[in-house]
Motif scaffolding. Structure first.
Motif, PDB file in Angstrom:
ATOM      1  N   ALA A 144       0.843  -1.196   0.000  1.00 46.38           N
ATOM      2  CA  ALA A 144       0.000   0.000   0.000  1.00 46.38           C
ATOM      3  C   ALA A 144       0.877   1.245   0.000  1.00 46.38           C
ATOM      4  O   ALA A 144       1.857   1.326   0.729  1.00 46.38           O
ATOM      5  CB  ALA A 144      -0.904  -0.006   1.227  1.00 46.38           C
ATOM      6  N   PRO A 145       0.551   2.236  -0.820  1.00 47.38           N
ATOM      7  CA  PRO A 145       1.327   3.479  -0.816  1.00 47.38           C
ATOM      8  C   PRO A 145       0.979   4.311   0.405  1.00 47.38           C
ATOM      9  O   PRO A 145      -0.060   4.117   1.039  1.00 47.38           O
ATOM     10  CB  PRO A 145       0.872   4.171  -2.102  1.00 47.38           C
ATOM     11  CG  PRO A 145      -0.538   3.686  -2.288  1.00 47.38           C
ATOM     12  CD  PRO A 145      -0.546   2.260  -1.798  1.00 47.38           C
ATOM     13  N   SER A 146       1.844   5.249   0.725  1.00 48.28           N
ATOM     14  CA  SER A 146       1.546   6.179   1.809  1.00 48.28           C
ATOM     15  C   SER A 146       0.415   7.098   1.379  1.00 48.28           C
ATOM     16  O   SER A 146       0.369   7.534   0.229  1.00 48.28           O
ATOM     17  CB  SER A 146       2.782   7.015   2.150  1.00 48.28           C
ATOM     18  OG  SER A 146       3.775   6.219   2.740  1.00 48.28           O
ATOM     19  N   PRO A 147      -0.523   7.406   2.276  1.00 49.50           N
ATOM     20  CA  PRO A 147      -1.588   8.350   1.919  1.00 49.50           C
ATOM     21  C   PRO A 147      -1.029   9.735   1.669  1.00 49.50           C
ATOM     22  O   PRO A 147      -0.002  10.116   2.242  1.00 49.50           O
ATOM     23  CB  PRO A 147      -2.505   8.320   3.149  1.00 49.50           C
ATOM     24  CG  PRO A 147      -1.646   7.847   4.264  1.00 49.50           C
ATOM     25  CD  PRO A 147      -0.645   6.913   3.663  1.00 49.50           C
ATOM     26  N   ALA A 148      -1.698  10.488   0.834  1.00 50.05           N
ATOM     27  CA  ALA A 148      -1.275  11.857   0.523  1.00 50.05           C
ATOM     28  C   ALA A 148      -2.409  12.815   0.842  1.00 50.05           C
ATOM     29  O   ALA A 148      -3.583  12.462   0.696  1.00 50.05           O
ATOM     30  CB  ALA A 148      -0.894  11.977  -0.953  1.00 50.05           C
ATOM     31  N   PRO A 149      -2.091  14.023   1.277  1.00 50.52           N
ATOM     32  CA  PRO A 149      -3.157  14.990   1.566  1.00 50.52           C
ATOM     33  C   PRO A 149      -3.860  15.433   0.294  1.00 50.52           C
ATOM     34  O   PRO A 149      -3.237  15.599  -0.753  1.00 50.52           O
ATOM     35  CB  PRO A 149      -2.406  16.158   2.222  1.00 50.52           C
ATOM     36  CG  PRO A 149      -0.995  16.037   1.733  1.00 50.52           C
ATOM     37  CD  PRO A 149      -0.748  14.566   1.572  1.00 50.52           C
ATOM     38  N   LEU A 150      -5.169  15.606   0.381  1.00 49.23           N
ATOM     39  CA  LEU A 150      -5.921  16.145  -0.743  1.00 49.23           C
ATOM     40  C   LEU A 150      -5.472  17.576  -1.024  1.00 49.23           C
ATOM     41  O   LEU A 150      -5.093  18.302  -0.108  1.00 49.23           O
ATOM     42  CB  LEU A 150      -7.420  16.136  -0.442  1.00 49.23           C
ATOM     43  CG  LEU A 150      -8.082  14.772  -0.234  1.00 49.23           C
ATOM     44  CD1 LEU A 150      -9.542  14.953   0.155  1.00 49.23           C
ATOM     45  CD2 LEU A 150      -7.959  13.914  -1.477  1.00 49.23           C
ATOM     46  N   SER A 151      -5.550  17.976  -2.271  1.00 46.64           N
ATOM     47  CA  SER A 151      -5.109  19.339  -2.610  1.00 46.64           C
ATOM     48  C   SER A 151      -5.948  19.964  -3.705  1.00 46.64           C
ATOM     49  O   SER A 151      -5.567  20.969  -4.288  1.00 46.64           O
ATOM     50  CB  SER A 151      -3.639  19.325  -3.044  1.00 46.64           C
ATOM     51  OG  SER A 151      -3.449  18.470  -4.172  1.00 46.64           O
ATOM     52  N   GLY A 152      -7.124  19.378  -3.984  1.00 48.67           N
ATOM     53  CA  GLY A 152      -7.993  19.954  -4.994  1.00 48.67           C
ATOM     54  C   GLY A 152      -8.609  21.263  -4.530  1.00 48.67           C
ATOM     55  O   GLY A 152      -8.684  21.548  -3.323  1.00 48.67           O
ATOM     56  N   ALA A 153      -9.057  22.056  -5.474  1.00 52.93           N
ATOM     57  CA  ALA A 153      -9.643  23.357  -5.143  1.00 52.93           C
ATOM     58  C   ALA A 153     -10.822  23.185  -4.189  1.00 52.93           C
ATOM     59  O   ALA A 153     -11.796  22.520  -4.515  1.00 52.93           O
ATOM     60  CB  ALA A 153     -10.097  24.069  -6.408  1.00 52.93           C
ATOM     61  N   GLY A 154     -10.713  23.771  -3.003  1.00 48.43           N
ATOM     62  CA  GLY A 154     -11.785  23.709  -2.020  1.00 48.43           C
ATOM     63  C   GLY A 154     -11.790  22.480  -1.151  1.00 48.43           C
ATOM     64  O   GLY A 154     -12.627  22.376  -0.241  1.00 48.43           O
TER      65      GLY A 154
END
Length: 310
Positions: A144-154
């Motif tokens: 499993a990859p490390s989770p990444a923070p969301l960064s989409g607009a809003g």
């Protein structure tokens, strides 16, 4: 012999049908399909893709020859069109309710059972493929990859922690995605002068709107203070802010039992998706954070290379 199943994802049903036909032959068929939407606010500015489950018949099984049925072949697209209309009704309650679709209904099962690409060349050999059982999670077959923070607009990412831990994590996340100070908000028991507060749903909605207009995500640091008192009240407040993604920030040098207590309180009120770890160099045993049971996605201000510490 049981049929063999595996999963695929792609930008459209047409693309997936073509891929299955090209790679696995006319005996392969799609038996389940789902439209997956990621990010956005209320369906706006979201990203979507399709996931399908493909079934290959056991080797040696033969099917009677017959003409392809164009109506059946188009049935899956019609079903997904109805599903999209049902999704639209979530944003528009006045929409017609007669098009509601349930993928668990007998009609759907019958449709998927009869959907095939062709029956003219049913005797064509099927090349061996790496099969994934439909009921098995994909991540069981690869690390499993490390989770990444969301960064989409809003998008709203909330990070909860003691003292200034969450604020430091939010600042580093916002810098990493190019939003800088504009993408950072604060709530809870820390109120720095250089960060806008967003401690209630109205302020959070305003922050999201700013993110949509500016094209960046919002990283909200919620501080529990240094003593982590009134955990039940703070956990309820965090849950009420309705994050798109919820993280906890922990100091690797703190006692594991103390960390587990406040993290457990937050997890009891809301779904925590990932762990941000600070202070690796200040302890000889940073691996104790693995006992929290959450995948690590952020390490001392940067994306984590792996979801657990070695």
């Amino acid at each position: 012999m049981e049929p063999r199943r595996f999963q695929l994802e792609g930008p459209s049903i047409d693309a997936l049908k073509a891929k299955v036909l090209a790679e696995h032959g006319p005996r392969a068929r799609i038996i389940a399909a789902e439209k997956v939407t990621v990010g956005g606010i209320g369906g706006f500015l979201s990203r979507a893709h399709y996931e399908v489950t493909v079934e290959l018949p056991p080797r040696g099984r033969r099917r009677a020859a017959g003409e392809p049925d164009a109506h059946r072949d188009a049935g899956l697209l019609a079903l997904l069109d109805r599903a999209e209309k049902a999704e639209a009704r979530l944003r528009d309650p006045s929409a017609d309710s007669s098009t509601a679709v349930s993928t668990a209904s007998p009609a759907f099962a019958e449709l998927m059972d009869t959907l095939t690409f062709s029956t003219e060349t049913a005797d064509a050999p099927v090349e061996p493929v790496a099969l994934i059982p439909a009921a098995e999670p994909l991540n069981r077959l690869r690390p499993a990859p490390s989770p990444a923070p969301l960064s989409g607009a809003g998008d709203l990412v909330i990070v909860v922690g003691l003292g200034d831990d969450a604020l430091e994590v939010c600042r580093s996340m916002s810098r990493a995605v190019g939003a800088g100070a504009s993408g950072v908000r604060a709530a809870g028991l820390v109120a720095p002068d250089d960060v806008v507060r967003a401690g209630d749903r109205r302020a959070v909605a305003a922050a999201r709107a700013a993110g949509v207009m500016g094209g960046y995500g919002i990283f909200l640091a919620y501080s529990l203070g240094r003593g982590a008192t009134e955990l039940g009240r703070h956990a309820t407040l965090v849950a009420a802010l309705s994050a798109d993604q919820l993280w906890v920030a922990v100091d690797a040098g703190r006692k594991p039992d103390d960390t587990a207590a406040w993290v457990g309180a937050i997890r009891s009120a809301a779904n925590v998706e990932a762990l941000a770890v600070e202070g690796l160099e200040a302890t000889a045993t940073p691996q104790t954070v693995n006992s929290i049971g959450l995948p690590i996605g952020w390490l001392d201000g940067s994306p984590a290379p792996a979801p657990v510490l070695p």
